[in-house]
Motif scaffolding. Sequence first.
Motif, PDB file in Angstrom:
ATOM      1  N   HIS A 160       6.445   3.357  -1.716  1.00 34.58           N
ATOM      2  CA  HIS A 160       5.480   2.476  -1.055  1.00 34.58           C
ATOM      3  C   HIS A 160       6.022   1.055  -1.088  1.00 34.58           C
ATOM      4  N   ASP A 161       5.882   0.345   0.030  1.00 37.42           N
ATOM      5  CA  ASP A 161       6.416  -1.022   0.041  1.00 37.42           C
ATOM      6  C   ASP A 161       5.434  -1.991  -0.606  1.00 37.42           C
ATOM      7  N   LEU A 162       5.918  -3.196  -0.888  1.00 43.33           N
ATOM      8  CA  LEU A 162       5.093  -4.172  -1.600  1.00 43.33           C
ATOM      9  C   LEU A 162       3.923  -4.681  -0.767  1.00 43.33           C
ATOM     10  N   ASP A 163       4.007  -4.577   0.556  1.00 41.83           N
ATOM     11  CA  ASP A 163       2.841  -4.902   1.373  1.00 41.83           C
ATOM     12  C   ASP A 163       1.690  -3.941   1.070  1.00 41.83           C
ATOM     13  N   ARG A 205       8.162  -5.959   2.642  1.00 36.74           N
ATOM     14  CA  ARG A 205       8.250  -4.712   3.402  1.00 36.74           C
ATOM     15  C   ARG A 205       9.540  -3.938   3.120  1.00 36.74           C
ATOM     16  N   HIS A 206      10.531  -4.613   2.541  1.00 35.77           N
ATOM     17  CA  HIS A 206      11.811  -3.972   2.274  1.00 35.77           C
ATOM     18  C   HIS A 206      11.983  -3.548   0.817  1.00 35.77           C
ATOM     19  N   VAL A 207      11.013  -3.871  -0.023  1.00 35.46           N
ATOM     20  CA  VAL A 207      11.064  -3.472  -1.430  1.00 35.46           C
ATOM     21  C   VAL A 207      10.104  -2.300  -1.622  1.00 35.46           C
ATOM     22  N   LEU A 208      10.652  -1.123  -1.895  1.00 31.96           N
ATOM     23  CA  LEU A 208       9.841   0.073  -2.072  1.00 31.96           C
ATOM     24  C   LEU A 208       9.758   0.422  -3.554  1.00 31.96           C
ATOM     25  N   ILE A 209       8.578   0.844  -3.969  1.00 29.75           N
ATOM     26  CA  ILE A 209       8.409   1.256  -5.360  1.00 29.75           C
ATOM     27  C   ILE A 209       7.928   2.698  -5.414  1.00 29.75           C
ATOM     28  N   GLY A 215      10.101   3.401 -10.143  1.00 27.23           N
ATOM     29  CA  GLY A 215      11.335   3.290  -9.387  1.00 27.23           C
ATOM     30  C   GLY A 215      11.254   2.185  -8.348  1.00 27.23           C
ATOM     31  N   VAL A 216      12.393   1.652  -7.971  1.00 33.41           N
ATOM     32  CA  VAL A 216      12.486   0.630  -6.916  1.00 33.41           C
ATOM     33  C   VAL A 216      13.687   0.956  -6.029  1.00 33.41           C
ATOM     34  N   LEU A 321      -1.490   3.110  -7.391  1.00 37.18           N
ATOM     35  CA  LEU A 321      -1.901   2.385  -6.181  1.00 37.18           C
ATOM     36  C   LEU A 321      -3.367   2.629  -5.845  1.00 37.18           C
ATOM     37  N   THR A 322      -4.102   3.254  -6.768  1.00 36.28           N
ATOM     38  CA  THR A 322      -5.540   3.452  -6.575  1.00 36.28           C
ATOM     39  C   THR A 322      -6.271   2.781  -7.719  1.00 36.28           C
TER      40      THR A 322
END
Length: 323
Positions: A160-163, A205-209, A215-216, A321-322
């Motif tokens: 999931h991206d940081l947005d 938008r380019h940093v996914l976790i 994980g990143v 994320l919830t």
Amino acid sequence: MRTAAAIRLVTAARTDADLFGADQPARRYRELVAALHPDRLPTDPAVRAEATEAFIHVTTRWQARQVTVLGDYRLGPPAHSGDLADLYDVGDDRLLKLPRRPTDNDLVAREAHALRTIAERGDPRYLPYVPRLVDDFRHRDVATGAERRINVLATAPGLHDLDEVRRAYPDGLDARDVAWMWRRLLVVLGLAHRAGVVHGAVLPRHVLIEPDAHGVVLIDWCFSAPVGSTIPALVPGQEDWYPPEVLKKLSSGPGTDIAMASRCMTSLMNRQAPRELLNFAHGCRQRSLDARPDDAWRLLRELDQVLDRLYGPRTFRPFTLTP
């Protein structure tokens, strides 16, 4: 278009070009579907049967058009839309990246070069922090003659991206949750910089976790450049995120990525973020590139010292994320 005219067109068509035309195929498709849809047909049983058969033929042919073969890959509808390209799921946990405009071929080529360079020169322990380049090739459209550069990238589930993270926590995150993202982002930047590559677009938008395992993955290396050169382009609509040297088309360096990464992290924090941590981030975002840190891995050790003073020894802190 009337139903009778639509039936005649479908019956007479021998090719997709006959059926959908060459100029605006999507518009022709919509016209045909509207004229032939079962809910809008006349009561005459014979006409209804003929129109229904034509409707099935039109929708089947249209769906077949949506599957494109590029090289060894079959494409359905786009799975994601990026800054300059659409990404298609081609199976085996891989995404095919197709630029929407041939004029962006050079940027797609930059991504392939950056990922290949990092894979060749980088520490293998940290390569999962960047996408893996599976394939890259050129494709020429037979109809238009346009040539596009294509990258095929390995993917990982549950990212999931940081947005998305910010939307899940509109009031901001606890700085302890941001800390593990920041640490791993510095790891991937150090990996790239030691290989001689500046990412050039470290944006949320380019940093996914991956929340569960912390994980990143830093994606979209299309705006990358060798250390000491200029960033080739800006992501449209994100100009405010860039440090001065990028806007002025001056030489970039590790400090370019570090400044953008620091802003990504502070933008996630809530109002209770410790002043010492915010001051640390501010030091990473000095206006002058020469005044900023230029070694992400050394900066990571300094960040760990700040975190240790604030929170004591590191412990695993579950994240979701919830909230």
